[in-house]
Enzyme design. Structure first.
Site, PDB file in Angstrom:
ATOM      1  N   ASP B  48      67.778  55.070  -0.512  1.00 38.90           N
ATOM      2  CA  ASP B  48      67.069  55.090   0.408  1.00 38.90           C
ATOM      3  C   ASP B  48      66.453  56.913   0.722  1.00 38.90           C
ATOM      4  O   ASP B  48      66.572  57.999  -0.471  1.00 38.90           O
ATOM      5  CB  ASP B  48      68.212  56.482   1.548  1.00 38.90           C
ATOM      6  CG  ASP B  48      67.526  56.142   3.070  1.00 38.90           C
ATOM      7  OD1 ASP B  48      66.502  55.844   3.137  1.00 38.90           O
ATOM      8  OD2 ASP B  48      68.000  56.497   3.766  1.00 38.90           O
ATOM      9  N   ASN B  96      64.598  45.394   6.802  1.00 40.02           N
ATOM     10  CA  ASN B  96      63.720  46.152   6.529  1.00 40.02           C
ATOM     11  C   ASN B  96      61.889  45.085   6.202  1.00 40.02           C
ATOM     12  O   ASN B  96      60.628  45.464   6.519  1.00 40.02           O
ATOM     13  CB  ASN B  96      63.092  45.819   5.026  1.00 40.02           C
ATOM     14  CG  ASN B  96      63.929  47.799   4.378  1.00 40.02           C
ATOM     15  OD1 ASN B  96      65.018  47.666   3.381  1.00 40.02           O
ATOM     16  ND2 ASN B  96      64.349  48.265   5.365  1.00 40.02           N
TER      17      ASN B  96
END
Lengths: 352, 356
Positions: B48, B96
């Site tokens: 991340d 995503n």
């Protein structure tokens, strides 16, 4: 520090853009570049002797040979490793211990300064500036059979913790609290837990303003108050302004085992032809688990020194904010408050 | 943290060949030293912070992802050299796909490029003994990327020493759902067709067969008749349960080769355990997850490894962004993990002494 990767500028650029001196790299060029970074293994020798690397078909005989004489560091080297390992372990262990004492001191200091004085008003003023409050709060508690660490041991200590947390939760205006405790001992003392929480709420709020309470557990009938006549009118109309708190008791059985149970049931139904395979999807599982176990908590508070979930229902943890104070051990109000404060600022993005 | 552009000189010094060589030796030394202690067998990373890194450094988002890939390469090297068996990375979530098309396309292109480059270096991957596995919903990925994936996976499939699990269109709920579904599917397949491991070694039909054989006095081999019974079972399945009583009476009168006694016999669903589901997870066969690291200070699992990480996994949330992540961030995590592991062992030992 960030650039201490042990890679030269030339190599870094080559790696990033796949070019060297403005020339596209071929597979061989890349291998030549990277050779010095490779782990020292016997296969290294066999490869340099045969300069044509065969990427697609690695010969089996070579690999089996390399496996037979395993990578063995020389005795000097392994001794150096051993010494360095011991030094690192020593330094870090001192560091960890110091850090822990410092943190514990700091937490203690804060908890003395920011005590809630068992008054809901104090807690309300603590949380009133937060942008958001979780609707469903979950906590993980431990059942210590012996009190080796602190005074709050055994069932009594556990119930005590639950009561305090329930009171804070109610005061902060959170309507739903789920308490996870791996052994599930609380579920066996359902009514006692209810009575204890009830009493604590009374000492916090006084008998007039005390929130109404429901204690439930999966696969058990919820225990709603027999002695509170006011709970019925609240459900019919909003005649009383008393808030309501629901406490859900979870145990290890509500985690993986419940998903196994669901699978068993689904398999049985499928064998009878009651359900088709393609009907089994995430929505179905989600709905079943929501109804029978618990919904997804917004915030999970751990009172343990590290983040270990100990079997918490996995399905429900999808986007849950997980909070813990490093090195903290045991339930205390500061952890609770810090968690709410952090949550109040957290932004939620699905899809990272 | 040294930023990308500002500290030009210090970066230049750090990446000059002699210094780089020294740093490399130091890294090797540290990794070698770490190997002396307990090492997590299975480590997972949530990578991340690539986008935030790009924003902070004023570079393009795609370039941020590229830097993230470099960080991944560095950390994989550390992991495998230190002795980690399985590394699982969260490369792309199903969620995503909600991002901008430009970014998704760029990520896909990057994945394809890197996988194809990887495929050119089979011999090098063999040296690490690493095999690549892609976990997730293949149907969501475009055909050309799938092709690159299959190439890389097939090429490394023979490697057994270490595994790199790339979670690529993955969410954990999807994984659990798939596991539940395929378990139900397995238990919805009649026993005779799929040889599900049954608890008993001896089957009733087999014994009756033998008895009958003895009565007839034939001396044939076992396997062909068994095959006959197996191939006969689909017919029995289609005939349904209503005929089962008829066939059982047929056996009593010892007629012909209508061997299967009942209709479709299913494995008992009550035998489904956590282990059954485990074996149907995408990470089946991997050791239990010891350590999960998430960068960029977000303290959430975000639908990653829910099933695998909810028990005894140490979950570590780090403040640094993924492209900055390196040995220097990972070392303290590893050392702390080793320290906790040692403490746990000591506790268990002292408890064991107490109970004795």
């Amino acid at each position: 520090m960030a650039s201490a990767t042990g890679i030269t500028q030339k190599e870094e650029l080559a790696f990033r853009h796949n070019t060297l001196n403005n020339k596209q790299l071929s597979a061989q060029d890349r291998e030549a570049l990277i050779r010095s970074h490779l782990p020292p293994e016997p296969i290294n020798v066999s490869h340099s002797s045969s300069p044509s690397p065969a990427p697609s078909s690695p010969s089996r005989s070579k690999r089996s040979r390399s496996r037979s004489n395993k990578p063995k560091a020389g005795p000097v080297r392994s001794f150096v490793y051993f010494i360095v390992y011991q030094i690192i372990a020593l330094i870090f262990s001192i560091f960890f211990r110091f850090r822990r004492s410092w943190r514990l001191f700091w937490y203690k200091f804060r908890s003395v300064m920011g005590h809630h004085h068992r008054s809901p008003e104090w807690i309300v003023s603590d949380v009133k500036n937060l942008e958001q409050i979780p609707k469903h709060l979950s906590v993980v508690l431990d059942y210590h059979e012996d009190d080796q660490d602190q005074g709050t041991a055994g069932l009594e200590g556990l119930v005590n913790d639950v009561c305090e947390i329930a009171a804070w939760t109610a005061a902060a205006g959170i309507p739903f609290l789920s308490v996870y405790e791996p052994t599930g001992v609380l579920k066996n003392y359902h009514t006692q837990t209810y009575a204890a929480i009830q009493q604590t709420l009374e000492t916090y709020f006084g008998s007039r303003r005390r929130p109404t309470l429901t204690v439930k557990a999966p696969h058990m009938t919820s225990y709603s108050p027999p002695g509170t006549p006011s709970s019925d009118p609240t459900e019919n109309g909003s005649t009383t302004s008393r808030p309501h708190l629901t406490v859900l008791l979870l145990s290890e059985l509500d985690g993986r085992d419940t998903i196994v149970d669901l699978t068993v049931t689904l398999a049985q139904m499928a064998q009878k032809g009651d359900v088709r395979i393609d009907q089994i999807d995430a929505n179905l599982i989600d709905a079943e688990l929501n109804d029978h176990v618990s919904t997804e908590p917004d915030l999970l508070i751990l009172f343990s020194p590290t983040v270990v979930l100990k079997g918490y229902p996995p399905w429900q943890l999808r986007l849950t904010e997980i909070f813990h104070l490093p090195d903290n051990k045991g339930v205390n109000y500061q952890v609770f408050l810090q968690a709410l404060k952090k949550f109040g600022k957290a932004e939620f993005r699905i899809g990272r | 943290m040294a930023s990308l552009h500002k500290h030009g000189i210090s970066k230049w010094i750090a990446s000059s060949p002699p210094i780089a060589w020294t740093v490399r030796q130091l890294r090797e030394l540290l990794i070698g030293a770490l190997r002396q202690g307990p090492i997590p067998q299975h480590v997972a990373f949530v990578m991340d912070g690539n986008r935030r890194f790009a924003r902070e450094q004023h570079i393009e988002t795609v370039e941020g992802h590229n830097m993230g890939f470099e960080a991944l390469a560095r950390i994989l090297e550390v992991c495998y050299k230190a002795g980690v068996k399985v590394v699982t990375i969260y490369a792309f979530s199903i969620e995503n796909f909600k991002r901008s098309k430009h970014e998704v396309d760029a990520l896909m292109a990057m994945a394809k490029l890197k996988l194809l480059q990887l495929s050119e270096h089979g011999a090098l991957l063999d040296r690490y003994g690493a095999s690549i596995r892609i976990l997730g919903q293949r149907e969501l990925v475009k055909a050309d990327v799938i092709e690159a994936i299959d190439k890389a996976v097939a090429m490394t499939a023979h490697n057994k020493r270490t595994v790199l699990n790339v979670c690529f269109p993955y969410t954990s709920r999807d994984e659990i759902t798939t596991a539940v579904r395929s378990t139900v599917e397995q238990f919805n397949t009649p026993i005779d067709i799929v040889q599900t491991p049954s608890k008993r070694t001896f089957s009733e039909s087999h014994i009756t067969q033998h008895i009958r054989k003895q009565m007839v006095g034939e001396d044939k081999d076992g396997p062909p008749s068994q095959d006959a019974s197996r191939s006969a079972s689909p017919a029995a399945k289609s005939s349904g349960e209503s005929q089962s009583s008829a066939t059982s009476t047929a056996i009593n009168s010892s007629e012909k080769d209508e061997t299967p006694t009942t209709g479709p016999t299913y494995p008992d669903p009550e035998t489904i355990t956590v282990e059954t589901l485990n074996n149907n997870m995408l990470t089946a066969g991997a050791p239990p997850l010891d350590l999960l690291v998430r960068t960029s200070g977000v303290e959430r699992l975000s639908d990653f490894m829910l099933w695998q990480s909810h028990e005894n996994t140490s979950i570590v949330f780090l403040k640094c962004l993924w492209p900055e992540f390196d040995l220097w961030h990972f070392l303290p995590v590893l050392v702390e993990w080793q320290w906790q592991k040692k403490k746990l062992l000591e506790q268990q030992r002292s408890r064991g002494i107490k109970s004795d």
